[in-house]
Scaffold this motif. Structure first.
Motif, short mmCIF file in Angstrom:
data_model
loop_
_atom_site.label_atom_id
_atom_site.label_comp_id
_atom_site.label_asym_id
_atom_site.label_seq_id
_atom_site.Cartn_x
_atom_site.Cartn_y
_atom_site.Cartn_z
N LYS A 175 0.79 -1.16 -0.19
CA LYS A 175 0.09 0.03 0.05
C LYS A 175 0.79 1.24 0.12
O LYS A 175 1.74 1.54 0.95
N ARG A 176 0.76 2.09 -1.30
CA ARG A 176 1.55 3.25 -1.20
C ARG A 176 1.08 4.13 -0.40
O ARG A 176 0.04 4.65 -0.29
N THR A 177 2.01 4.89 0.59
CA THR A 177 1.65 5.73 1.65
C THR A 177 2.22 6.89 1.67
O THR A 177 3.46 6.77 1.50
N GLY A 241 0.76 8.04 -6.97
CA GLY A 241 -0.42 6.87 -7.10
C GLY A 241 -0.22 6.45 -5.39
O GLY A 241 -0.44 5.28 -5.18
N ASP A 243 -2.21 5.55 -2.10
CA ASP A 243 -3.31 4.62 -1.56
C ASP A 243 -3.57 5.03 -0.13
O ASP A 243 -5.01 4.95 0.12
N GLN A 244 -2.73 5.45 0.71
CA GLN A 244 -3.24 5.64 2.10
C GLN A 244 -2.41 6.94 2.57
O GLN A 244 -1.31 7.26 2.19
N LYS A 268 -9.85 9.60 -3.59
CA LYS A 268 -10.33 8.14 -3.19
C LYS A 268 -8.96 7.53 -2.56
O LYS A 268 -8.59 6.47 -2.80
N ALA A 269 -8.29 8.05 -1.51
CA ALA A 269 -7.33 7.66 -0.82
C ALA A 269 -7.85 7.42 0.71
O ALA A 269 -8.49 8.33 1.27
N GLU A 270 -7.41 6.54 1.18
CA GLU A 270 -7.81 6.12 2.61
C GLU A 270 -6.91 6.95 3.50
O GLU A 270 -5.93 7.56 3.30
#
Length: 661
Positions: A175-177, A241, A243-244, A268-270
Motif C-alpha cells: 500500500k503506497r503511503t 499513486g 493509496d493511503q 479516493k485515498a484512505e
C-alpha cells in the motif's frame, strides 16, 4: 516510471531476501554460538586493523622482523579488545537495532583498549613496544589501528540494521503511503512502519504540515523525499499513486485535519490518524486508527499540568463513585496511572465494575478495590469510608439521561441529590482532604429534572464545605462528552450502521462537546487547583469547552466519515426537558475568573438561593416526597430549592407517565 520502480524494487528485494536467509539462520542459532562468532569476527577485525596500520606506516614495505614480532602483539590486542567489548555489554545487543547507544559502548571499549596499548608502547621508550622491535614511531601504528578497529567494529554492526530496514522497504507490492508531518512524530511513525508493517506498506513520501518550514520541501528524511505540503496533497496523491494518507501531526488543528480528510475522500485515498502521545503510552505501541468524528469537531489539543495532578494524586488514597460509568471509568484509569496509595472503585453495576478492574490492571495498577453498592445506602458508604479512609473523593455517580429522568423524577432526586449529600457528608465526617462533585452544563438555568438535581448537588456540596471546614469541596461543570453511553455520537453511529435514518431533534440545536479523556484530565486539574486555593473551602469550576457544535452538522459529518451518503436525517422535535442550547454558567448571576490553568475557570455566584438550614429543610422534604413516590410534590420542592429551575411544559402523555412513575 512507477512500473520501473516497482520492478527494480522487486529485484532488489529478491537479492535482499537471499541475504536475509543467511542472516535469519544466524539469528536463529543458539545465543552462545552467536556471541562466540561475534567475538571471533571482532578479533579478526582488530588484527586486520593493526596490520593495515602497520602497512600504512611503512608504505606497504614491512620487513620480515617486524611481521615476526607483530603477530603476538596483534593477538594480545585482539584479546584485550574483545574482553573490553564484552564487559561493556556489546555482545548482549540485537544487531538489527544498532544505534547511537551501541556506538558509544564500542567507542568506550576501543578507547580504553587503544589507550592501554598506547601507554604500554609509550612506556617502552623510543625503542618500541617490546613485543615489536620498532625503530620508527610505533605509536602511530597503535593510534591508527585503534581508529580503524573502531570504524570497522561499528560498521559491521550497522550493516544488519541497514540491510534490515532496506529489505523491509523493498518487499513486494504494498500500500503506497504518504505521511503528513515532517516532525518527530512523522519520522518515528515511518521507522515504526519499516519495522512492523513493511509487508503491506510502502512510504512514498512525507507531506509537510502547515507548521513545517518551506525549505523542508524537496529534501529527504531517512532517504524518503518530502514531496510537497498539505496544500498540494491532491496532486501528490495523483502523481505518486498514493493509496493511503496517514496524519502524523499531533498539534494539527481540526480544520486542517478536516481539509486533509475531505481532499483524500475526493481523491479516493484512505485516511488514517496517528494517535497522540497519551494513547501511544496507554497502548504501549503505535496503532493507527481510522479518522473519527472527534477529529473533526474543532477542538484544539489541551495542555495538562501533569506535575500538579501527579502531586495531587500520588501517594493518596482515592475513592471514585459511579466508577463504572463513562466518566468514572476514565477517572479510574487516569488516577491509576498517577500512583495513588490505594484506589477504591464503587458502583452498583457489578459487570461494569468487573471489566473496569481488568482495565485498571492493564494500566499496571494491581491493587484496586472493587466495591458494589449504592451511593444512597448510608450504611454501605459508612463501612467504605471507615475501612478505606479515602483522602480524595471523586463523586461521579449520577443519573444523567435527560428525557428518562424527566419521567422518573423521584429516582433522579433520590440518586442525584441524596446520593451527593450522602457521599459529601461522609467525606467530611471521615476527614477526606478533597471532595470533587462531577457536575454538568445542564445545571445552569436548568430546564429539566436532571439539570435541577445536579444544580442542587452543587448547592449541597457548598453547604458541606461550611459544615466540614477541614475538607475542600468543589464542583466541576462541563458539557457533553463524546462516546459516553447514551450520548449522541454512539447513537448516530448505530443509526448509520443500520442504514438510517439519523434522528436529530431540531435543526438549530447546539451543544458543547469534549472527549472523555479531556474532560477527566481537566476534572483532575480542577481538583488539584481546589486544594491549592486555601481561600475557598468550596469552588465551582467550569471547563473551557471550545466552540459549540450544531447537532445537524455533526450528523452530516458522521454520515460523510462513515461513507454512507444514502442515509438521511430525520427531525423528531425536542424531547421533554431539552433546550436548543446549553450554557456553561449563569451569565446574570455568576462571574467567571481565570485560574492557573487556561482551560479551567472558577465561578462566583450572586444568586439568591436557599442556604443553610433553609436549603436542608427543602432537601429533607423533597427526599421524603421522592421516597413516597410523589413526583409532582418532589418537583415542586425542587423548584423552591433551585430558583433558576424553569421547567419546560410537558406533554399530557409525559405528565401522566411522570405521575405514574
Amino acid at each position: 516510471m512507477r512500473g520501473f520502480r516497482d520492478r527494480f524494487g522487486s529485484a532488489r528485494g529478491a537479492v535482499n531476501r537471499g541475504t536475509g536467509r543467511v542472516q535469519r539462520a544466524f539469528q536463529q542459532s543458539p545465543p552462545t554460538f552467536r556471541r562466540g562468532a561475534a567475538m571471533l569476527v571482532d578479533a579478526a577485525i582488530v588484527v586486520e586493523s593493526f596490520a593495515v596500520a602497520l602497512l600504512f606506516r611503512f608504505d606497504g614495505d614491512v620487513r620480515e622482523p617486524f611481521w615476526e614480532t607483530f603477530w603476538p602483539f596483534a593477538l594480545a590486542s585482539a584479546l584485550l579488545f574483545v574482553l573490553l567489548l564484552r564487559s561493556n555489554g556489546v555482545y548482549q545487543s540485537i544487531l538489527r537495532y544498532t544505534g547511537i547507544y551501541q556506538g558509544v559502548r564500542i567507542a568506550s571499549a576501543t578507547s580504553i583498549a587503544t589507550g592501554l596499548l598506547f601507554l604500554a608502547d609509550f612506556g617502552t621508550g623510543p625503542e618500541g613496544l617490546g613485543l615489536l622491535d620498532f625503530n620508527m614511531a610505533p605509536l602511530s601504528v597503535v593510534l591508527v589501528g585503534g581508529v580503524l578497529a573502531y570504524l570497522q567494529l561499528v560498521a559491521v554492526r550497522l550493516y544488519p540494521r541497514v540491510f534490515y530496514e532496506l529489505s523491509l522497504r523493498e518487499i513486494g507490492r504494498r500500500k503506497r503511503t504518504a505521511i503528513v508531518g515532517t516532525g518527530e512524530a512523522g519520522v518515528a511513525l515511518a521507522g515504526h512502519i519499516w519495522r512492523t508493517a513493511a509487508a503491506e506498506t510502502q512510504i512514498v513520501g512525507f507531506v509537510a504540515d502547515s507548521d513545517a518550514p518551506d525549505e523542508v520541501i524537496g529534501k529527504n528524511i531517512e532517504g524518503v523525499p518530502v514531496v510537497g505540503s498539505v496544500d498540494d496533497i491532491e496532486s501528490i496523491i495523483a502523481e505518486n499513486g498514493v493509496d493511503q494518507v496517514i496524519i502524523a501531526t499531533p498539534r494539527a488543528s481540526r480544520e486542517e485535519i478536516d481539509r486533509i480528510w475531505r481532499t483524500c475522500v475526493r481523491a479516493k485515498a484512505e485516511v488514517k490518524v496517528m494517535p497522540d502521545l497519551g494513547e501511544i503510552l496507554s497502548q504501549g505501541t503505535i496503532r493507527l486508527r481510522e479518522i473519527q468524528i472527534e477529529d473533526l469537531l474543532g477542538r484544539e489539543p489541551i495542555d495538562i499540568d501533569l506535575g500538579a495532578i501527579s502531586d495531587y494524586i500520588n501517594g493518596r488514597s482515592v475513592l471514585v463513585t459511579g466508577a463504572g460509568g463513562s466518566i468514572g471509568r476514565e477517572l479510574s484509569r487516569q488516577i491509576s496511572r498517577l500512583g495513588p496509595s490505594s484506589l477504591t472503585l464503587f458502583d452498583r453495576d457489578e459487570s461494569g465494575l468487573y471489566y473496569l478492574g481488568q482495565d485498571v490492571r492493564r494500566e499496571g495498577y494491581e491493587n484496586a478495590t472493587l466495591l458494589v453498592g449504592d451511593v444512597t445506602a448510608s450504611e454501605r458508604l459508612s463501612f467504605i469510608f471507615e475501612r478505606y479512609r479515602p483522602e480524595l473523593v471523586f463523586h461521579a455517580a449520577a443519573y444523567k439521561h435527560v428525557p428518562m429522568m424527566e419521567l422518573q423524577a423521584t429516582e433522579a432526586i433520590t440518586n442525584n441529590v441524596y446520593g451527593t449529600l450522602n457521599v459529601a457528608r461522609m467525606a467530611g465526617a471521615y476527614g477526606a482532604k478533597s471532595f470533587i462533585n462531577v457536575s454538568t452544563d445542564k445545571a445552569v438555568n436548568p430546564a429539566n429534572v436532571m439539570g435541577a438535581t445536579k444544580r442542587l448537588a452543587e448547592m449541597i456540596s457548598r453547604e458541606m464545605a461550611d459544615e466540614f471546614p477541614d475538607t475542600t469541596f468543589a464542583s466541576v461543570r462541563f458539557g457533553n462528552v463524546l462516546g459516553s453511553r447514551g450520548s449522541v455520537i454512539p447513537t448516530f453511529r448505530q443509526q448509520i450502521e443500520a442504514g438510517g435514518p439519523v434522528t436529530v431533534t431540531h435543526p438549530e440545536m447546539i451543544r458543547y462537546f469534549m472527549t472523555i479523556p479531556e474532560a477527566v484530565s481537566l476534572i483532575l486539574q480542577a481538583g488539584a487547583l481546589s486544594t491549592q486555593d486555601a481561600k475557598h473551602r468550596y469552588s465551582t469550576y467550569m471547563l473551557e469547552m471550545g466552540r459549540p457544535v450544531r447537532i445537524m452538522e455533526l450528523a452530516q459529518n458522521m454520515i460523510e466519515v462513515m461513507g454512507a451518503p444514502d442515509v438521511h436525517i430525520k427531525f423528531t422535535g425536542l424531547r421533554p426537558g431539552e433546550k436548543l442550547s446549553e450554557e456553561l454558567y449563569e451569565s446574570k448571576s455568576e462571574s467567571q475568573h481565570a485560574t492557573n490553568h487556561p482551560m479551567v475557570y472558577r465561578l462566583t455566584s450572586e444568586i439568591d438561593a436557599p442556604t443553610g438550614d433553609d436549603l436542608m429543610e427543602f432537601v429533607s422534604r423533597m427526599l421524603s416526597e421522592a421516597r413516597q413516590q410523589e413526583p409532582e410534590l418532589a418537583v415542586k420542592s425542587l423548584k423552591h430549592a433551585v430558583p433558576t429551575y424553569s421547567e419546560e411544559i410537558l406533554s399530557d402523555e409525559a405528565r401522566i407517565d411522570r405521575n405514574s412513575g
